[in-house]
Design an enzyme around this catalytic site. Structure first.
Site, PDB file in Angstrom:
ATOM      1  CE1 TYR A 158      -4.199   1.621   0.108  1.00 39.31           C
ATOM      2  CE2 TYR A 158      -3.082   3.079   1.646  1.00 39.31           C
ATOM      3  CZ  TYR A 158      -4.152   2.804   0.820  1.00 39.31           C
ATOM      4  OH  TYR A 158      -5.163   3.711   0.690  1.00 39.31           O
ATOM      5  CD  GLU A 176      -2.186   5.695  -6.081  1.00 39.28           C
ATOM      6  OE1 GLU A 176      -2.742   6.725  -5.630  1.00 39.28           O
ATOM      7  OE2 GLU A 176      -2.588   4.539  -5.821  1.00 39.28           O
TER       8      GLU A 176
END
Length: 366
Positions: free
Chosen positions: A290, A297
């Site tokens: 994660y 991103e």
């Protein structure tokens, strides 16, 4: 020559169907508790009145009991529950009339016979009342339809992300051969259609949470789904310059690995099946993946900011007399901050979920 065995302080109470024993030992280790010939045998190491030693005792019960005691160990004491073979009230605990010195009433749980009968009646009335309420509650006529929809949704998402993961892995390690780096820069053109499909379908997770079809909280679902779709549709889908960046490979790869365990776990949960290795993977693999996905991103956003600034795409020009242009690149910088806040919120939620499913539970021995 061995000295006399040490006995812990034991407190007892009863109900018509059960006996309760509370052994005053802390930090109990290696408890050995059995019932043979209606005699309870106890032996364990722990910290009692005589320090850290091995303590033991025996109790011969007044009347027959079931030979399978239920024990619960806590940090400060050990609790034993013994089922009576017949539901009645005992005048004392032990067969011998004289009470052993280590045994005393447990006044925290003590009830006389009339109070115990009243408690028993209240429990039975509560049970009957609960059954009546459940029988009056309307049954959901769409229960099986909802379950079938959730199973199909999770299955389709699992197959979609599995295709993405396998395709990217094959292209990276097999088809690339000596030109592996090419698969980094060509990821979007080969994978984007399936990723568009999966991430568009993922909007249903927000809808499912919103209408109460699943118990997942709404905010984490919104953060993940809309955050990913913003990267996919706005940043990557609208800029051809970004589609050939190597960071696209890492964004897609981290997304797909997480979903390889999440969707099959949810699918099996719909039919009441829990496979412990899959549960562990579902609530563990996100710990490294994660943050890595969030970092990929963020890199994607940082690389797109100069392109949006240069092209002026999605920038908003306000009419005169203001004559001001709100640069989309500036909004991306604000979104970059929001991205890390969203990662923190979801990380905290996922950690609580992991603690709930994989955290330590109270030990029970039968």
């Amino acid at each position: 020559m061995a000295g006399p065995s040490l006995r812990p302080h034991v407190h007892w109470a009863q109900r018509h169907r059960e006996l309760y024993l509370r052994v005053e030992l802390s930090d109990v280790r290696n408890p050995d508790i059995t019932i043979t010939d209606n005699v309870l045998h106890f032996r364990a190491q722990g910290h009692g009145a005589k320090g850290d030693n091995i303590y033991e005792f025996q109790i011969e019960f007044l009347e027959p009991v079931e030979p399978k005691p239920v024990c619960r160990v806590t940090q400060r004491q050990l609790n034993i529950t013994v089922q009576k073979k017949e539901s009645n009230w005992w005048e004392r605990l032990t067969k011998q009339e004289k009470r052993p010195l280590f045994l005393a009433p447990d006044f925290d749980r003590w009830l006389d016979e009339s109070d115990a009968e009243m408690e028993l009646r209240e429990k039975e009335e509560e049970k009957i009342s609960k059954m009546k309420i459940e029988s009056r509650a309307p049954k959901d006529p769409f229960k099986h339809l909802k379950k079938g929809y959730l199973i199909m949704y999770n299955l389709v998402q699992f197959l979609g992300f599995s295709w993405i993961f396998v395709n990217m892995t094959v292209r990276l390690f097999i088809l690339g051969k000596g030109n592996n780096y090419y698969s980094f820069y060509d990821t979007f053109h080969t994978i984007s259609d399936m990723m568009y499909f999966c991430q568009t379908l993922a909007l249903m997770e927000v809808v499912n949470s919103l209408i109460g079809l699943v118990r997942s909280p709404l905010i984490p679902a919104i953060i993940q789904v809309f955050g990913r779709n913003f990267i996919l549709f706005v940043v990557l889908g609208s800029l051809e310059e970004m589609q050939s960046k190597a960071v696209v490979f890492f964004v897609f790869y981290f997304w797909s690995i997480i979903e390889l365990f999440r969707y099959p776990y949810y699918m099996l949960s719909c039919i009441g099946i829990e496979w412990k290795p899959l549960t562990w993977l579902c609530y563990t693999t996100w710990i490294p993946l994660y943050p890595l996905g969030g970092l990929a991103e963020a890199v994607c956003l940082i690389q797109s900011i100069p392109i949006f600034s240069e092209t002026g795409k999605f920038s908003l020009g306000l009419p005169n007399p203001l004559n001001v242009t709100i640069q989309f690149s500036f909004l991306l910088q604000l979104y970059l901050i929001a991205l890390f806040l969203g990662i923190f919120v979801n990380f905290r939620y996922l950690y609580k979920q992991r603690k709930q499913h994989l955290g330590p539970k109270k030990r029970k021995m039968k």
